[in-house]
Design a protein around this motif. Sequence first.
Motif: not given
Length: 107
Positions: A3-10, A63-66, A69-75, A87-94
């Motif tokens: 996924i292109q960074t510019a297209k991330l939802s949050d 490099e975002i694969e997926k 959670a409405h853009g607040l979690a990434l693989t 391969r990593t997972k990232w979860q964000f609180t905004v």
Amino acid sequence: MPIQTAKLSDPAVRAFVTAVNAHDREAFRAVLAPGATMADDGSDRDVDEWTGREIFDSNGHMEIEKEYAHGLALTALYRNDAWGEMRTKWQFTVDGGKVTRFETGQA
């Protein structure tokens, strides 16, 4: 397909990934709320120390694969000079457009 960074939802998550990939410490700090916290593989870490070592001093790149959670979690495929690629997972609180906490670990 990544996924292109510019297209991330949050917007805050997008700014976080953009700053990481640009190795821009100032932009990275700007996306974090005052007192932001983080965890790596379930253990709380010092944000400045960890990001210095794991991102900025070792050429970290996401490099975002997926996103979910409405853009607040990434693989992501995450790579740096210290550990190579994993391969990593990232979860964000905004809150208020700033990242107040992020958690990462192997996916």
